[in-house]
Design a protein around this motif. Structure first.
Motif, PDB file in Angstrom:
ATOM      1  N   ALA A 127     104.140  57.380 103.234  1.00  0.00           N
ATOM      2  CA  ALA A 127     103.103  56.747 102.197  1.00  0.00           C
ATOM      3  C   ALA A 127     102.545  56.126 101.000  1.00  0.00           C
ATOM      4  N   LEU A 128     102.851  56.865  99.786  1.00  0.00           N
ATOM      5  CA  LEU A 128     102.196  56.453  98.932  1.00  0.00           C
ATOM      6  C   LEU A 128     103.362  54.636  98.568  1.00  0.00           C
ATOM      7  N   THR A 129     103.168  54.494  97.433  1.00  0.00           N
ATOM      8  CA  THR A 129     103.935  52.764  97.201  1.00  0.00           C
ATOM      9  C   THR A 129     104.076  53.620  95.864  1.00  0.00           C
ATOM     10  N   PRO A 130     105.953  53.356  95.270  1.00  0.00           N
ATOM     11  CA  PRO A 130     106.586  54.463  94.054  1.00  0.00           C
ATOM     12  C   PRO A 130     106.262  53.392  92.765  1.00  0.00           C
ATOM     13  N   VAL A 131     105.299  53.624  91.760  1.00  0.00           N
ATOM     14  CA  VAL A 131     105.165  53.411  90.858  1.00  0.00           C
ATOM     15  C   VAL A 131     105.870  52.824  89.407  1.00  0.00           C
ATOM     16  N   TYR A 132     106.548  52.084  88.519  1.00  0.00           N
ATOM     17  CA  TYR A 132     107.288  52.612  88.102  1.00  0.00           C
ATOM     18  C   TYR A 132     106.488  52.008  86.567  1.00  0.00           C
ATOM     19  N   GLU A 133     107.494  51.906  86.032  1.00  0.00           N
ATOM     20  CA  GLU A 133     106.333  51.957  84.102  1.00  0.00           C
ATOM     21  C   GLU A 133     108.003  51.152  83.198  1.00  0.00           C
ATOM     22  N   THR A 134     107.276  50.575  82.466  1.00  0.00           N
ATOM     23  CA  THR A 134     109.128  50.121  81.373  1.00  0.00           C
ATOM     24  C   THR A 134     107.192  49.949  80.287  1.00  0.00           C
ATOM     25  N   SER A 135     108.361  49.408  79.001  1.00  0.00           N
ATOM     26  CA  SER A 135     107.132  48.908  77.852  1.00  0.00           C
ATOM     27  C   SER A 135     108.391  48.912  76.542  1.00  0.00           C
ATOM     28  N   THR A 136     108.000  47.696  75.956  1.00  0.00           N
ATOM     29  CA  THR A 136     107.791  46.833  74.852  1.00  0.00           C
ATOM     30  C   THR A 136     107.607  47.064  73.287  1.00  0.00           C
ATOM     31  N   THR A 137     107.893  47.476  71.930  1.00  0.00           N
ATOM     32  CA  THR A 137     107.196  47.353  71.544  1.00  0.00           C
ATOM     33  C   THR A 137     107.134  46.029  69.998  1.00  0.00           C
ATOM     34  N   LEU A 138     106.100  46.521  69.619  1.00  0.00           N
ATOM     35  CA  LEU A 138     106.180  45.074  68.803  1.00  0.00           C
ATOM     36  C   LEU A 138     105.877  45.466  67.145  1.00  0.00           C
ATOM     37  N   MET A 139     105.812  45.390  66.494  1.00  0.00           N
ATOM     38  CA  MET A 139     105.750  45.417  65.206  1.00  0.00           C
ATOM     39  C   MET A 139     105.158  44.690  64.238  1.00  0.00           C
ATOM     40  N   VAL A 140     103.864  44.567  63.942  1.00  0.00           N
ATOM     41  CA  VAL A 140     103.076  43.714  62.665  1.00  0.00           C
ATOM     42  C   VAL A 140     102.659  43.955  61.786  1.00  0.00           C
ATOM     43  N   ASN A 141     103.583  43.176  60.820  1.00  0.00           N
ATOM     44  CA  ASN A 141     103.695  43.270  59.568  1.00  0.00           C
ATOM     45  C   ASN A 141     103.536  41.493  58.452  1.00  0.00           C
ATOM     46  N   LYS A 142     103.680  41.762  57.622  1.00  0.00           N
ATOM     47  CA  LYS A 142     103.265  40.827  56.881  1.00  0.00           C
ATOM     48  C   LYS A 142     103.678  39.417  57.316  1.00  0.00           C
ATOM     49  N   ALA A 143     103.109  38.414  56.681  1.00  0.00           N
ATOM     50  CA  ALA A 143     103.084  37.189  57.053  1.00  0.00           C
ATOM     51  C   ALA A 143     104.891  36.764  56.201  1.00  0.00           C
ATOM     52  N   LYS A 144     105.387  35.801  56.789  1.00  0.00           N
ATOM     53  CA  LYS A 144     107.126  35.770  56.259  1.00  0.00           C
ATOM     54  C   LYS A 144     106.282  35.036  55.091  1.00  0.00           C
ATOM     55  N   ASP A 145     105.668  34.365  54.788  1.00  0.00           N
ATOM     56  CA  ASP A 145     105.409  33.319  53.672  1.00  0.00           C
ATOM     57  C   ASP A 145     104.892  34.686  52.583  1.00  0.00           C
ATOM     58  N   ASP A 146     104.751  35.876  52.778  1.00  0.00           N
ATOM     59  CA  ASP A 146     104.266  37.141  51.428  1.00  0.00           C
ATOM     60  C   ASP A 146     105.201  37.775  51.553  1.00  0.00           C
ATOM     61  N   VAL A 147     106.170  37.557  51.920  1.00  0.00           N
ATOM     62  CA  VAL A 147     107.984  38.651  51.876  1.00  0.00           C
ATOM     63  C   VAL A 147     108.402  39.018  50.457  1.00  0.00           C
ATOM     64  N   ASP A 148     107.674  37.524  49.252  1.00  0.00           N
ATOM     65  CA  ASP A 148     108.558  37.968  48.422  1.00  0.00           C
ATOM     66  C   ASP A 148     107.342  38.512  47.124  1.00  0.00           C
ATOM     67  N   ARG A 149     106.435  38.646  47.985  1.00  0.00           N
ATOM     68  CA  ARG A 149     105.016  39.416  46.822  1.00  0.00           C
ATOM     69  C   ARG A 149     104.761  40.788  47.101  1.00  0.00           C
ATOM     70  N   GLU A 159     101.325  33.052  70.759  1.00  0.00           N
ATOM     71  CA  GLU A 159     100.219  33.089  70.680  1.00  0.00           C
ATOM     72  C   GLU A 159      99.473  32.934  69.776  1.00  0.00           C
ATOM     73  N   VAL A 160      99.646  33.892  69.148  1.00  0.00           N
ATOM     74  CA  VAL A 160      99.503  34.905  67.228  1.00  0.00           C
ATOM     75  C   VAL A 160      99.936  34.077  66.120  1.00  0.00           C
ATOM     76  N   SER A 161     100.788  32.971  66.562  1.00  0.00           N
ATOM     77  CA  SER A 161     101.763  32.728  65.953  1.00  0.00           C
ATOM     78  C   SER A 161     100.522  30.823  65.797  1.00  0.00           C
ATOM     79  N   ARG A 162     100.127  30.590  67.016  1.00  0.00           N
ATOM     80  CA  ARG A 162      99.494  29.065  67.283  1.00  0.00           C
ATOM     81  C   ARG A 162      97.867  29.446  66.904  1.00  0.00           C
ATOM     82  N   ILE A 163      96.856  30.758  67.426  1.00  0.00           N
ATOM     83  CA  ILE A 163      96.089  30.459  66.648  1.00  0.00           C
ATOM     84  C   ILE A 163      95.657  31.382  65.162  1.00  0.00           C
ATOM     85  N   MET A 164      97.009  32.126  64.556  1.00  0.00           N
ATOM     86  CA  MET A 164      96.644  33.198  63.745  1.00  0.00           C
ATOM     87  C   MET A 164      96.904  32.589  62.059  1.00  0.00           C
ATOM     88  N   ASN A 165      98.102  31.280  63.045  1.00  0.00           N
ATOM     89  CA  ASN A 165      99.027  30.478  61.955  1.00  0.00           C
ATOM     90  C   ASN A 165      99.337  31.455  61.095  1.00  0.00           C
TER      91      ASN A 165
END
Length: 229
Positions: free
Chosen positions: A41-63, A147-153
């Motif tokens: 009776a119960l419908t099986p539910v599958y789960e998956t995930s993706t991971t992202l890393m939030v770090n410095k903006a590329k313009d600040d890498v040299d700093r 969207e992050v790139s557009r909203i947060m620039n």
């Protein structure tokens, strides 16, 4: 005191033997119903995930990177989690995948969780279709980064792991459900047996006379079958 405890245990065991059929039937019914519901009776539910890393903006890498940068990135993970489940992102995911669901429905399939004390966020998707779960996870991550790139620039989010197609469902946990149902059925059977015995105040055996009337039995009248001549 030891004699009384022994008698109590014997009475309990005797009650269980007396009602063993009913107890077994209730246990089997509960187990069978749970197995039927879990497997069919119960419908099986599958789960998956993706991971992202939030770090410095590329313009600040040299700093270079310092402690404040790490702390800022960790705080951004929570903020970005809200952006990832925003109606804007959900709407674009629906449009890209051509799904016939609302933004609320797709948001209920997705959970965004920060990995503790890191700059990593995990996008987890649950769905009855393992292939669709993978598509939603990866598409959500892609749209979110745009969207992050557009909203947060800023361009400070990178994908670490893409979603993988899950082989087994995460729920229902069929065997666990059946085991829990068996234990509950056994408890219900025992409880009902004790309740019936508690409500039954009829006298059937010499022991009942001694227990309820506090009188010692000194003799019994046997019952003989009448022999027809």
């Amino acid at each position: 005191m030891e004699v009384e405890e022994t008698i109590d245990i014997r009475e309990i065991l005797g009650l269980i033997r007396k009602r063993i059929g009913m107890i077994a039937l209730i246990t089997l019914l509960a187990t069978g119903i749970s197995a039927a519901v879990s497997f069919f009776a119960l419908t099986p539910v599958y789960e998956t995930s993706t991971t992202l890393m939030v770090n410095k903006a590329k313009d600040d890498v040299d700093r270079g990177i310092d402690y404040q940068d790490v702390m800022l990135s960790q705080k951004l993970v929570n903020t970005y989690g809200e952006i990832a489940k925003s109606k804007v992102v959900m709407g674009k995911v629906i449009k890209k995948l051509n799904l016939d669901i609302s933004t609320t429905q797709i948001a209920n399939k997705i959970s965004i969780t920060p990995v503790k004390d890191t700059e990593i966020m995990r996008i987890t998707v649950s769905d009855s279709s393992p292939a669709l779960a993978v598509k939603i996870a990866d598409t959500t991550a892609q749209v979110f980064m745009e969207e992050v790139s557009r909203i947060m620039n800023v361009d400070n989010v990178q994908m670490i792991d893409r979603a993988e197609t899950p082989a087994d469902p995460v729920k229902p946990r069929k065997l666990m459900n059946v085991a829990i149902a068996a234990v509950l059925g056994l408890m219900m059977g025992l409880g009902l047996a004790f309740l019936i015995e508690f409500l039954d105040n009829t006298i059937k055996t010499p022991e009942d006379v001694e227990r309820h009337m506090e009188m010692q039995v000194i003799g019994m009248i046997p019952v003989f079958e009448q022999i027809e001549k």
